[in-house]
Design a protein around this motif. Structure first.
Motif, PDB file in Angstrom:
ATOM      1  N   PRO A  41       0.831  -1.222   0.000  1.00  0.00           N
ATOM      2  CA  PRO A  41       0.000   0.000   0.000  1.00  0.00           C
ATOM      3  C   PRO A  41       0.855   1.257   0.000  1.00  0.00           C
ATOM      4  O   PRO A  41       1.822   1.376   0.758  1.00  0.00           O
ATOM      5  CB  PRO A  41      -0.797  -0.132   1.297  1.00  0.00           C
ATOM      6  CG  PRO A  41      -0.870  -1.597   1.552  1.00  0.00           C
ATOM      7  CD  PRO A  41       0.439  -2.146   1.077  1.00  0.00           C
ATOM      8  N   GLY A  42       0.516   2.186  -0.875  1.00  0.00           N
ATOM      9  CA  GLY A  42       1.223   3.452  -0.922  1.00  0.00           C
ATOM     10  C   GLY A  42       2.564   3.417  -1.619  1.00  0.00           C
ATOM     11  O   GLY A  42       3.298   4.411  -1.587  1.00  0.00           O
ATOM     12  N   THR A  43       2.904   2.281  -2.239  1.00  0.00           N
ATOM     13  CA  THR A  43       4.199   2.173  -2.920  1.00  0.00           C
ATOM     14  C   THR A  43       3.982   1.796  -4.381  1.00  0.00           C
ATOM     15  O   THR A  43       2.902   1.365  -4.773  1.00  0.00           O
ATOM     16  CB  THR A  43       5.102   1.125  -2.254  1.00  0.00           C
ATOM     17  OG1 THR A  43       4.562  -0.189  -2.487  1.00  0.00           O
ATOM     18  CG2 THR A  43       5.212   1.369  -0.756  1.00  0.00           C
ATOM     19  N   GLU A  44       5.048   1.913  -5.167  1.00  0.00           N
ATOM     20  CA  GLU A  44       4.969   1.490  -6.554  1.00  0.00           C
ATOM     21  C   GLU A  44       5.210  -0.021  -6.658  1.00  0.00           C
ATOM     22  O   GLU A  44       5.826  -0.632  -5.788  1.00  0.00           O
ATOM     23  CB  GLU A  44       6.016   2.243  -7.379  1.00  0.00           C
ATOM     24  CG  GLU A  44       5.738   3.723  -7.474  1.00  0.00           C
ATOM     25  CD  GLU A  44       6.454   4.379  -8.640  1.00  0.00           C
ATOM     26  OE1 GLU A  44       6.152   5.547  -8.928  1.00  0.00           O
ATOM     27  OE2 GLU A  44       7.300   3.719  -9.263  1.00  0.00           O
ATOM     28  N   ASN A  84      10.721 -18.206   1.249  1.00  0.00           N
ATOM     29  CA  ASN A  84      11.140 -18.700   2.555  1.00  0.00           C
ATOM     30  C   ASN A  84      11.629 -17.538   3.421  1.00  0.00           C
ATOM     31  O   ASN A  84      11.931 -16.461   2.913  1.00  0.00           O
ATOM     32  CB  ASN A  84      12.256 -19.726   2.393  1.00  0.00           C
ATOM     33  CG  ASN A  84      11.821 -20.939   1.608  1.00  0.00           C
ATOM     34  OD1 ASN A  84      10.668 -21.344   1.640  1.00  0.00           O
ATOM     35  ND2 ASN A  84      12.761 -21.545   0.877  1.00  0.00           N
ATOM     36  N   SER A  85      11.718 -17.790   4.712  1.00  0.00           N
ATOM     37  CA  SER A  85      12.218 -16.783   5.660  1.00  0.00           C
ATOM     38  C   SER A  85      11.507 -15.451   5.458  1.00  0.00           C
ATOM     39  O   SER A  85      12.136 -14.389   5.387  1.00  0.00           O
ATOM     40  CB  SER A  85      13.732 -16.599   5.495  1.00  0.00           C
ATOM     41  OG  SER A  85      14.405 -17.822   5.693  1.00  0.00           O
ATOM     42  N   LEU A  86      10.192 -15.506   5.386  1.00  0.00           N
ATOM     43  CA  LEU A  86       9.412 -14.308   5.094  1.00  0.00           C
ATOM     44  C   LEU A  86       9.521 -13.285   6.217  1.00  0.00           C
ATOM     45  O   LEU A  86       9.629 -13.633   7.406  1.00  0.00           O
ATOM     46  CB  LEU A  86       7.958 -14.681   4.850  1.00  0.00           C
ATOM     47  CG  LEU A  86       7.687 -15.274   3.460  1.00  0.00           C
ATOM     48  CD1 LEU A  86       6.374 -16.029   3.436  1.00  0.00           C
ATOM     49  CD2 LEU A  86       7.697 -14.163   2.410  1.00  0.00           C
ATOM     50  N   LYS A  87       9.488 -12.021   5.804  1.00  0.00           N
ATOM     51  CA  LYS A  87       9.598 -10.901   6.733  1.00  0.00           C
ATOM     52  C   LYS A  87       8.345 -10.022   6.610  1.00  0.00           C
ATOM     53  O   LYS A  87       7.706 -10.009   5.549  1.00  0.00           O
ATOM     54  CB  LYS A  87      10.821 -10.055   6.381  1.00  0.00           C
ATOM     55  CG  LYS A  87      12.124 -10.824   6.329  1.00  0.00           C
ATOM     56  CD  LYS A  87      13.258  -9.925   5.852  1.00  0.00           C
ATOM     57  CE  LYS A  87      14.563 -10.678   5.760  1.00  0.00           C
ATOM     58  NZ  LYS A  87      15.686  -9.803   5.296  1.00  0.00           N
ATOM     59  N   PRO A  88       8.020  -9.258   7.650  1.00  0.00           N
ATOM     60  CA  PRO A  88       6.853  -8.365   7.541  1.00  0.00           C
ATOM     61  C   PRO A  88       6.940  -7.422   6.341  1.00  0.00           C
ATOM     62  O   PRO A  88       5.905  -7.112   5.729  1.00  0.00           O
ATOM     63  CB  PRO A  88       6.893  -7.604   8.858  1.00  0.00           C
ATOM     64  CG  PRO A  88       7.505  -8.568   9.825  1.00  0.00           C
ATOM     65  CD  PRO A  88       8.548  -9.293   9.030  1.00  0.00           C
ATOM     66  N   GLU A  89       8.136  -7.025   5.968  1.00  0.00           N
ATOM     67  CA  GLU A  89       8.282  -6.117   4.822  1.00  0.00           C
ATOM     68  C   GLU A  89       8.025  -6.801   3.481  1.00  0.00           C
ATOM     69  O   GLU A  89       8.001  -6.149   2.443  1.00  0.00           O
ATOM     70  CB  GLU A  89       9.664  -5.456   4.809  1.00  0.00           C
ATOM     71  CG  GLU A  89      10.825  -6.416   4.936  1.00  0.00           C
ATOM     72  CD  GLU A  89      11.323  -6.533   6.381  1.00  0.00           C
ATOM     73  OE1 GLU A  89      10.479  -6.638   7.311  1.00  0.00           O
ATOM     74  OE2 GLU A  89      12.565  -6.555   6.571  1.00  0.00           O
ATOM     75  N   ASP A  90       7.818  -8.108   3.482  1.00  0.00           N
ATOM     76  CA  ASP A  90       7.422  -8.817   2.257  1.00  0.00           C
ATOM     77  C   ASP A  90       5.915  -8.720   2.015  1.00  0.00           C
ATOM     78  O   ASP A  90       5.426  -9.161   0.974  1.00  0.00           O
ATOM     79  CB  ASP A  90       7.824 -10.289   2.331  1.00  0.00           C
ATOM     80  CG  ASP A  90       9.317 -10.497   2.344  1.00  0.00           C
ATOM     81  OD1 ASP A  90       9.788 -11.354   3.125  1.00  0.00           O
ATOM     82  OD2 ASP A  90      10.020  -9.804   1.577  1.00  0.00           O
ATOM     83  N   THR A  91       5.187  -8.165   2.977  1.00  0.00           N
ATOM     84  CA  THR A  91       3.737  -8.019   2.841  1.00  0.00           C
ATOM     85  C   THR A  91       3.402  -7.140   1.648  1.00  0.00           C
ATOM     86  O   THR A  91       3.890  -6.021   1.532  1.00  0.00           O
ATOM     87  CB  THR A  91       3.140  -7.414   4.119  1.00  0.00           C
ATOM     88  OG1 THR A  91       3.330  -8.334   5.195  1.00  0.00           O
ATOM     89  CG2 THR A  91       1.655  -7.134   3.942  1.00  0.00           C
ATOM     90  N   THR A 118      -2.250 -11.671  -5.890  1.00  0.00           N
ATOM     91  CA  THR A 118      -2.606 -12.464  -4.724  1.00  0.00           C
ATOM     92  C   THR A 118      -1.959 -11.829  -3.500  1.00  0.00           C
ATOM     93  O   THR A 118      -0.790 -11.434  -3.539  1.00  0.00           O
ATOM     94  CB  THR A 118      -2.181 -13.940  -4.886  1.00  0.00           C
ATOM     95  OG1 THR A 118      -2.658 -14.703  -3.785  1.00  0.00           O
ATOM     96  CG2 THR A 118      -0.677 -14.107  -5.017  1.00  0.00           C
ATOM     97  N   GLN A 119      -2.718 -11.718  -2.415  1.00  0.00           N
ATOM     98  CA  GLN A 119      -2.250 -11.010  -1.216  1.00  0.00           C
ATOM     99  C   GLN A 119      -1.361 -11.918  -0.377  1.00  0.00           C
ATOM    100  O   GLN A 119      -1.736 -13.057  -0.065  1.00  0.00           O
ATOM    101  CB  GLN A 119      -3.434 -10.540  -0.383  1.00  0.00           C
ATOM    102  CG  GLN A 119      -3.057  -9.872   0.928  1.00  0.00           C
ATOM    103  CD  GLN A 119      -2.426  -8.507   0.729  1.00  0.00           C
ATOM    104  OE1 GLN A 119      -2.934  -7.682  -0.024  1.00  0.00           O
ATOM    105  NE2 GLN A 119      -1.315  -8.249   1.427  1.00  0.00           N
TER     106      GLN A 119
END
Length: 124
Positions: A41-44, A84-91, A118-119
């Motif tokens: 959200p809010g990014t390109e 793998n090793s997902l981070k919150p910033e991968d949302t 896909t979210q």
């Protein structure tokens, strides 16, 4: 034209894994490469990974290198993104895209066909 349908998104905790799939239909013979992009959200919309359809050459954004793997199954007209090793910033919403010209590309405007997205949500 190529039609693309993504699946596999969802909610996962930080450190977890997800595998996204993208099934291509229509003029699949015209595909030279496939890419994954994402948009928070809010990014390109930003490049994540790409793969050539026939030779398997790949390219990754630095932010996902060594954590994400792109692959394809030509017989199934499907490209995958193993995360793998997902981070919150991968949302983000993750989009699959097809390119019909030579060479894989990291540029959004070089892709002619897009899926609906896909979210992916990674909780901390």
């Amino acid at each position: 034209q190529v039609q693309l349908v993504e699946s596999g998104g969802g909610l996962v905790q930080a450190g977890g894994s997800l595998r996204l799939s993208c099934v291509a239909s229509g003029r699949t013979f015209s595909i030279y490469s496939m890419g994954w992009f994402r948009q928070a959200p809010g990014t390109e919309r930003e490049f994540v990974a790409a793969i050539s359809w026939s030779g398997g050459s790949t390219n990754y954004a630095d932010s996902v290198k060594d954590r994400f793997t792109i692959s394809r199954d030509i017989a199934k007209n499907t490209v995958y993104l193993q995360m793998n090793s997902l981070k919150p910033e991968d949302t983000a919403v993750y989009y699959c895209a097809a390119r019909t010209r030579r060479f894989i590309s990291t540029m959004r405007n070089d892709y002619s066909d897009w899926g609906q997205g896909t979210q992916v949500t990674v909780s901390s």
